[in-house]
Motif scaffolding. Structure first.
Motif, PDB file in Angstrom:
ATOM      1  N   SER B  52     -78.698  41.047  36.575  1.00  0.00           N
ATOM      2  CA  SER B  52     -79.208  42.426  37.085  1.00  0.00           C
ATOM      3  C   SER B  52     -78.476  42.759  38.200  1.00  0.00           C
ATOM      4  N   ALA B  53     -78.105  42.114  39.055  1.00  0.00           N
ATOM      5  CA  ALA B  53     -77.106  42.354  40.322  1.00  0.00           C
ATOM      6  C   ALA B  53     -75.666  42.795  39.705  1.00  0.00           C
ATOM      7  N   ALA B  54     -75.228  42.134  38.529  1.00  0.00           N
ATOM      8  CA  ALA B  54     -73.883  42.540  38.239  1.00  0.00           C
ATOM      9  C   ALA B  54     -73.645  43.893  37.420  1.00  0.00           C
ATOM     10  N   MET B  55     -74.931  44.333  37.140  1.00  0.00           N
ATOM     11  CA  MET B  55     -74.745  45.706  36.273  1.00  0.00           C
ATOM     12  C   MET B  55     -74.222  46.562  36.968  1.00  0.00           C
ATOM     13  N   PRO B  56     -73.319  47.392  36.069  1.00  0.00           N
ATOM     14  CA  PRO B  56     -72.498  48.463  36.945  1.00  0.00           C
ATOM     15  C   PRO B  56     -73.301  49.629  37.320  1.00  0.00           C
ATOM     16  N   SER B  57     -74.676  49.821  36.739  1.00  0.00           N
ATOM     17  CA  SER B  57     -75.389  50.934  37.178  1.00  0.00           C
ATOM     18  C   SER B  57     -76.890  50.554  36.612  1.00  0.00           C
ATOM     19  N   SER B  58     -77.709  51.301  37.257  1.00  0.00           N
ATOM     20  CA  SER B  58     -79.296  51.052  36.718  1.00  0.00           C
ATOM     21  C   SER B  58     -79.493  51.570  35.273  1.00  0.00           C
ATOM     22  N   THR B  59     -78.623  52.409  34.928  1.00  0.00           N
ATOM     23  CA  THR B  59     -78.936  52.928  33.620  1.00  0.00           C
ATOM     24  C   THR B  59     -77.945  52.136  32.679  1.00  0.00           C
ATOM     25  N   ALA B  60     -77.305  51.010  33.074  1.00  0.00           N
ATOM     26  CA  ALA B  60     -76.397  50.483  31.895  1.00  0.00           C
ATOM     27  C   ALA B  60     -77.514  49.522  30.956  1.00  0.00           C
ATOM     28  N   ARG B  61     -76.920  49.401  29.609  1.00  0.00           N
ATOM     29  CA  ARG B  61     -77.554  48.665  28.752  1.00  0.00           C
ATOM     30  C   ARG B  61     -76.610  47.612  28.014  1.00  0.00           C
ATOM     31  N   PRO B  62     -76.546  46.476  28.806  1.00  0.00           N
ATOM     32  CA  PRO B  62     -75.439  45.376  28.354  1.00  0.00           C
ATOM     33  C   PRO B  62     -76.107  44.938  26.890  1.00  0.00           C
ATOM     34  N   VAL B  63     -75.171  45.014  25.812  1.00  0.00           N
ATOM     35  CA  VAL B  63     -75.806  44.655  24.446  1.00  0.00           C
ATOM     36  C   VAL B  63     -75.213  43.483  24.072  1.00  0.00           C
ATOM     37  N   GLU B  64     -75.886  42.442  23.686  1.00  0.00           N
ATOM     38  CA  GLU B  64     -75.197  41.287  22.995  1.00  0.00           C
ATOM     39  C   GLU B  64     -75.488  41.041  21.793  1.00  0.00           C
ATOM     40  N   TRP B  65     -74.738  41.197  20.805  1.00  0.00           N
ATOM     41  CA  TRP B  65     -74.950  40.778  19.405  1.00  0.00           C
ATOM     42  C   TRP B  65     -74.893  39.302  19.171  1.00  0.00           C
ATOM     43  N   LEU B  66     -75.894  38.413  18.861  1.00  0.00           N
ATOM     44  CA  LEU B  66     -75.701  37.234  18.798  1.00  0.00           C
ATOM     45  C   LEU B  66     -75.041  36.838  17.571  1.00  0.00           C
ATOM     46  N   GLY B  67     -74.417  35.703  17.540  1.00  0.00           N
ATOM     47  CA  GLY B  67     -73.386  35.300  16.628  1.00  0.00           C
ATOM     48  C   GLY B  67     -72.328  36.191  16.234  1.00  0.00           C
ATOM     49  N   GLY B  68     -72.128  37.278  17.109  1.00  0.00           N
ATOM     50  CA  GLY B  68     -71.109  38.180  17.011  1.00  0.00           C
ATOM     51  C   GLY B  68     -71.236  39.204  15.939  1.00  0.00           C
ATOM     52  N   TRP B  69     -72.467  39.244  15.315  1.00  0.00           N
ATOM     53  CA  TRP B  69     -72.529  40.183  14.024  1.00  0.00           C
ATOM     54  C   TRP B  69     -72.705  41.568  14.739  1.00  0.00           C
ATOM     55  N   ARG B  70     -71.826  42.062  14.911  1.00  0.00           N
ATOM     56  CA  ARG B  70     -71.672  43.552  15.362  1.00  0.00           C
ATOM     57  C   ARG B  70     -71.810  44.462  14.412  1.00  0.00           C
ATOM     58  N   PRO B  71     -72.711  45.500  14.469  1.00  0.00           N
ATOM     59  CA  PRO B  71     -72.734  46.377  13.358  1.00  0.00           C
ATOM     60  C   PRO B  71     -71.412  47.445  13.194  1.00  0.00           C
ATOM     61  N   HIS B  72     -71.359  47.977  12.085  1.00  0.00           N
ATOM     62  CA  HIS B  72     -70.100  48.735  11.508  1.00  0.00           C
ATOM     63  C   HIS B  72     -70.796  50.064  11.311  1.00  0.00           C
ATOM     64  N   GLY B  73     -70.489  51.099  11.838  1.00  0.00           N
ATOM     65  CA  GLY B  73     -71.170  52.502  11.430  1.00  0.00           C
ATOM     66  C   GLY B  73     -72.649  52.286  11.561  1.00  0.00           C
ATOM     67  N   GLY B  74     -73.094  51.549  12.420  1.00  0.00           N
ATOM     68  CA  GLY B  74     -74.724  51.589  12.820  1.00  0.00           C
ATOM     69  C   GLY B  74     -75.364  50.652  11.789  1.00  0.00           C
ATOM     70  N   ALA B  75     -74.674  50.142  10.923  1.00  0.00           N
ATOM     71  CA  ALA B  75     -75.152  49.139  10.126  1.00  0.00           C
ATOM     72  C   ALA B  75     -74.918  47.670  10.153  1.00  0.00           C
ATOM     73  N   GLY B  76     -75.751  46.900  10.202  1.00  0.00           N
ATOM     74  CA  GLY B  76     -75.305  45.111  10.654  1.00  0.00           C
ATOM     75  C   GLY B  76     -76.320  44.301  10.059  1.00  0.00           C
ATOM     76  N   VAL B  77     -76.337  43.063  10.139  1.00  0.00           N
ATOM     77  CA  VAL B  77     -77.029  41.975   9.711  1.00  0.00           C
ATOM     78  C   VAL B  77     -77.659  41.134  10.838  1.00  0.00           C
ATOM     79  N   GLY B  78     -77.339  41.316  12.041  1.00  0.00           N
ATOM     80  CA  GLY B  78     -77.543  40.287  13.084  1.00  0.00           C
ATOM     81  C   GLY B  78     -78.898  40.867  14.183  1.00  0.00           C
ATOM     82  N   ILE B  79     -78.807  40.067  15.056  1.00  0.00           N
ATOM     83  CA  ILE B  79     -79.852  40.417  16.087  1.00  0.00           C
ATOM     84  C   ILE B  79     -79.272  40.685  17.272  1.00  0.00           C
ATOM     85  N   VAL B  80     -79.948  41.675  18.027  1.00  0.00           N
ATOM     86  CA  VAL B  80     -79.514  41.914  19.245  1.00  0.00           C
ATOM     87  C   VAL B  80     -80.400  41.959  20.500  1.00  0.00           C
ATOM     88  N   LEU B  81     -79.458  41.520  21.586  1.00  0.00           N
ATOM     89  CA  LEU B  81     -80.349  41.291  22.745  1.00  0.00           C
ATOM     90  C   LEU B  81     -79.919  42.642  23.816  1.00  0.00           C
TER      91      LEU B  81
END
Lengths: 252, 610, 115
Positions: B52-81
């Motif tokens: 929480s403290a390290a976030m650049p701003s209150s409106t930031a949304r750090p996004v972590e794709w588990l297993g590195g399954w980043r989506p391409h063009g908005g379509a993916g197979v992974g889970i996101v936190l």
């Protein structure tokens, strides 16, 4: 609430839910349709990672975090059962008497035991190739041990089933899944990333971390189910409650 | 380590701690297991606070794709936190409350299962992991999995004292009703998957938005079913029946977590699902969602307040006050705007501290006197001045005494929701706060006439329409406490101080305001998760102390004190008031009744949305 | 009749709820809860079905040679089954304790929590 009133509430509520669900059913795409975008992507991703069993790829690679939660639910339920079915102050243990077993039952169960165990281990090991995996195989392994209860008696089962050891192994399975997931971090990849070489398609060593995670789940499920059943069997066979206790005393 | 990378660890660390405690628990002495449990819980709290403290701003949304399954063009197979401020803040709140509950439980449970010293802290850590995972996930099915994790562990924790007849019954009802709710949610997830072919919140939202226009039957059904399970957890009327039964019987440290954060996570889930999935042009029109949340909120607030006032079982009293406040939270959410949400967030933060502190005080009474019955304990609490003071302050804070965070949150909700909502807030706070103060005045000050008969000898008949709190088993080691350990007093003190800080720290207000802007920004969430686009949401005025809010808070507090004094002076009735009988009889403890109401609730919700 | 598979899922959910609400035995009630849950399996699997599709396992078929059913819902169903089994186990252990403490498993006779 009287039974009659409950039935009225139930009837009104049930009717409403029925309408809601029916409306939804008629809004669903036709049964057997060809449009499955996520499914198609999952098949593609599984093949790209040399995992023949797409479902295992989804469970242990693409959506491995779901499986972490699922495994933790099993872990928590086993722990919860250990707590809920503990021997309370007013209960004592009585070793069960040996019971004679009909010879055909004994022969069949003793024969089936090693076969079942082997099948269970096979199912775990081939999770990335053929239908099955850690969950299914783990349950088969746990069941196979209980054939000894059918073949001989409870004391024989207890000899091959030191519950404490299985509890530790259950925890080890849970920890192993987390450690494999965290090991990916050390390689600079994301948590639960498939960081191992993908191997040759359709061989035992294919799929990268899928077989490892599968094995961790297999250990956890097999041991967890053994512990779970041990608690229920203890209640049925061993733990006797004093008759003067519970009802009245607990209720005051 | 980047902020995004810490997100999975906030879930993984407590899970690992649970595994270590179970694995090593057979050899560990009890205190070592408890210290280890606290350490793992605190480590997760540190991670969440760091993120929480390290976030650049209150409106930031750090996004972590588990297993590195980043989506391409908005379509993916992974889970996101997704670690936006509100989700991450809730994870931090959970992770801070867990060590507090574990510290409070220092002297608890004379009988951990033999050779299983680590069982209780391990279960609590699993509970923490479930709640943190639910707060952080950006995937609908994954949310269901963590929802079930926290459920399963909560059922076991509620029934922890298996020798208590009430505990096992309450836990079973809790388990059945909540599981049924979860299955309704899963049916809804299935419907959404069939329609959109996606499971991620952002992906489903984007797919629904691709077909603008009014929602059809399928989307409405999916919304109703998904939200049903979450509202069961949030104990909205008529899904609330399990709550009092479970909270009245769970061990006190568990009550602190159940009332303090788990129930609120149901609301969080509702808000999250609405804004990410259904707030777009293809989702549920805002007036429909507003109507549904508002009606349920008002019902919940009024019913919770009425039932709260009727109770003499102190834990049930606090449980119904949680129901009443859940109603107010729903009213705040129903505004469907950042202002209302900001108020709810501040209210939830402060409410967690206040409610957990109040439960802690009741736990002290239970362990000292073996009773949580308001009438039976009359005057006995005089020997516990510190606990009495904390209980009184907690009651005032619950009633909305400025500058507690509860008062701030309520003031912001009042301002956002408009005129009549102010009346509702004042009424509900006055009644629930008044009930707590009434109990405090009787128990800790010994005010009012002494109930007749030295602690009635005869047990109430089995068909009595009331659960009293007499003759409960103390939860501590070695039976009743002879003196209250410091840890059991320090924890509620710290919690109340936290609730006070929520109202006083200006940075928190502005931060929550911006975080609420981001949370309610449907398009911004979709863009950030699917395409990594950072977008600043339009700023709205942050929550602030308005003069009218302060005055309404003072009025509510004064009314609460007046109600309490009036009630205490009247002759004590051993029998509950007849007027409320039909309402009380609905709360029958019968699982069949609760399931019937569950179905009726789904129907009501659907009727409100259509 | 392409809605029939979906309707069967709805039916399972409703009949499970009916059983739960009218149950006179807690073990039966936990069973009814499992029926409600089986509605979710049926729904997920029917949604993922593809006409003429086979299992999405490529150890004995060449990729692309035949249509396969949606593997994602199968994975979800597997997760769901594990959750269902564990919840059932936990609830049954609570039923065992209810039976010991209250000497009954009839919900009509449990009267400890009222008002």
């Amino acid at each position: 609430m009287s039974r009659r009133l409950r039935l009225w509430v139930l009837a009104v509520g049930g009717l409403g839910v029925a309408v809601l669900l029916l409306v939804a059913c008629f809004g669903l795409p036709a049964f057997g349709g060809t449009w499955h975008p996520y499914g198609d992507r999952a098949v593609h991703a599984a093949l790209a990672r040399h995992t023949a069993n797409t479902i295992s790829s989804v469970n242990f690679d693409q959506r491995a975090f779901d499986t972490l939660g699922e495994e933790s639910i099993l872990f928590g339920a086993v722990l919860g059962t250990v707590v809920l079915l503990r021997q309370t102050r007013d209960e004592e243990r009585q070793p069960p008497e040996p019971v004679p077993v009909a010879p055909p039952v004994r022969r069949y169960a003793l024969l089936a035991l090693p076969v079942t165990l082997l099948i269970g281990l096979y199912v775990i090991a081939h999770g990335q190739l053929s239908p099955g995996g850690g969950f299914q195989g783990g349950v088969v392994v746990a069941t196979s041990l209980h054939l000894l209860y059918i073949a001989v008696d409870y004391r024989a089962l207890e000899r091959i089933r030191p519950v404490g050891t299985y509890e530790v192994a259950d925890a080890a399975g849970e920890a192993a899944y987390l450690l494999v997931g965290a090991a990916a971090l050390l390689t600079g990849a994301a948590f639960l990333a498939n960081f191992l070489p993908y191997g040759t398609f359709n061989t035992l060593s294919s799929g990268g971390t899928v077989p490892l995670l599968n094995a961790a789940i297999g250990v956890e499920v097999a041991c967890g189910v053994v512990v779970l059943l041990a608690r229920f069997l203890d209640q049925a066979v061993e733990i006797e409650s004093d008759d003067r206790d519970d009802g009245a005393e607990a209720r005051t | 380590m980047t902020v995004a990378q810490t997100l999975p660890l906030i879930v993984a660390v407590p899970l690992f701690g649970a595994a270590v405690l179970v694995g090593a628990g057979r050899r560990l002495p009890r205190y070592a297991a408890e210290v280890l449990g606290c350490l793992f819980a605190a480590a997760a709290a540190t991670l969440a606070l760091y993120a929480s403290a390290a976030m650049p701003s209150s409106t930031a949304r750090p996004v972590e794709w588990l297993g590195g399954w980043r989506p391409h063009g908005g379509a993916g197979v992974g889970i996101v936190l997704v670690g936006d401020r509100i989700g991450l803040g809730l994870a931090a709140l959970v992770s801070l409350l867990v060590p507090a509950a574990l510290a409070y439980a220092w002297r608890y449970f004379d009988e951990p299962p033999r050779r299983h010293a680590g069982s209780f802290p391990a279960l609590v850590l699993l509970f923490q992991a479930g709640m943190c995972g639910f707060a952080l996930t950006g995937d609908l099915f994954n949310a269901f999995v963590f929802f079930e994790l926290m459920g399963v562990v909560a059922y076991a924790l509620t029934g922890y004292r298996v020798e208590e007849a009430r505990a096992v019954q309450g836990a079973l009802v809790f388990g059945i009703v909540n599981s049924l709710g979860a299955y309704a949610t899963l049916l809804g997830i299935g419907l959404l998957y069939a329609r959109t072919g996606e499971l991620g919140l952002a992906q489903i939202g984007a797919a629904l938005d691709a077909h603008p226009g009014g929602p059809d039957g399928l989307v409405i059904s999916a919304f109703v079913l998904v939200v049903t399970g979450l509202l069961v957890k949030a104990a909205a009327v008529p899904f609330h029946f399990w709550l009092a039964d479970a909270h009245a019987v769970a061990p006190t440290p568990v009550c602190m977590l159940l009332s303090g954060v788990m129930v609120e996570l149901g609301l969080y889930g509702t808000a999250r699902v609405y804004w990410t999935v259904f707030a777009g042009p293809g989702g549920i029109p805002a007036p429909d969602a507003h109507r549904a949340l508002l009606v349920l909120g008002v019902l919940t607030a009024v019913l919770g307040a009425v039932m709260c006032w009727q109770q003499r079982h102190l834990k049930r009293l606090l449980a119904y006050s949680t129901v009443a406040h859940t109603g107010l939270f729903l009213v705040g959410l129903a505004v469907l705007a950042p202002q209302g949400l900001g108020g709810v967030v501040l209210y939830v933060l402060a409410h967690a501290g206040v409610k957990a502190a109040l439960f802690a005080c009741v736990g002290i009474l239970l362990d000292r006197f073996g009773s949580v019955d308001e009438l039976q304990l009359h005057g006995k609490g005089r020997e516990l001045p510190w606990a009495g003071a904390l209980f009184g302050i907690g009651g005032l804070a619950l009633a909305g005494l400025p500058p507690f965070g509860t008062a701030l949150g309520k003031a912001v909700i009042e301002e956002a929701a408009g005129g009549w909502a102010t009346a509702l807030c004042v009424l509900v706070s006055a009644v629930t706060g008044g009930a707590v103060l009434r109990a405090g005045a009787r128990v800790f000050l010994g005010l009012g006439p002494v109930p007749e008969g030295p602690a009635r000898e005869s047990r109430p008949a089995a068909d009595a329409e009331e659960t009293t709190g007499e003759a409960e088993e103390p939860e501590t080691r070695g039976g009743r406490l002879s003196r209250v350990p410091d840890s059991m007093l320090v924890v509620p003190t710290v919690l109340l101080a936290g609730a006070l800080a929520v109202g006083l720290v200006p940075a928190l207000r502005t931060g929550v305001g911006r975080a609420a802007d981001a949370f309610t920004d449907h398009a911004g969430y979709l863009g950030a998760v699917l395409y990594g686009r950072a977008a600043e949401p339009a700023p709205t005025p942050p929550p602030h102390w308005a003069l009218s809010g302060v005055l309404w808070g003072l009025l509510a507090t004064a009314s609460a004190a007046a109600c309490a004094l009036l009630a205490v002076r009247r002759p004590v009735r051993q029998e509950p008031a007849r007027r409320a009988d039909p309402l009380r009889r609905l709360h029958s403890g019968h699982v069949g009744d609760y399931v019937a109401w569950f179905l009726a609730g789904v129907t009501l919700l659907a009727a409100l949305v259509v | 009749m392409s809605v029939l598979p979906y309707v069967s899922a709805a039916w399972l959910f409703l009949i499970g709820c009916y059983g739960l609400a009218t149950s006179r035995n807690l073990i039966h009630a936990v069973g009814c809860l499992a029926v409600c849950q089986s509605a979710t399996y049926v729904l997920l699997l029917t949604i993922g079905y593809r006409a003429g599709g086979t299992a999405p396992v490529f150890s004995d078929i060449a990729p692309g040679s035949r249509p396969v059913v949606d593997p994602v819902v199968q994975a979800l169903t597997l997760t769901d089954i594990v959750i269902g089994a564990t919840v059932t186990a936990l609830l049954l252990s609570l039923v065992i304790q209810v039976a010991k403490r209250h000497r009954t498993v009839d919900p009509d006779e449990l009267s400890e929590l009222r008002g």
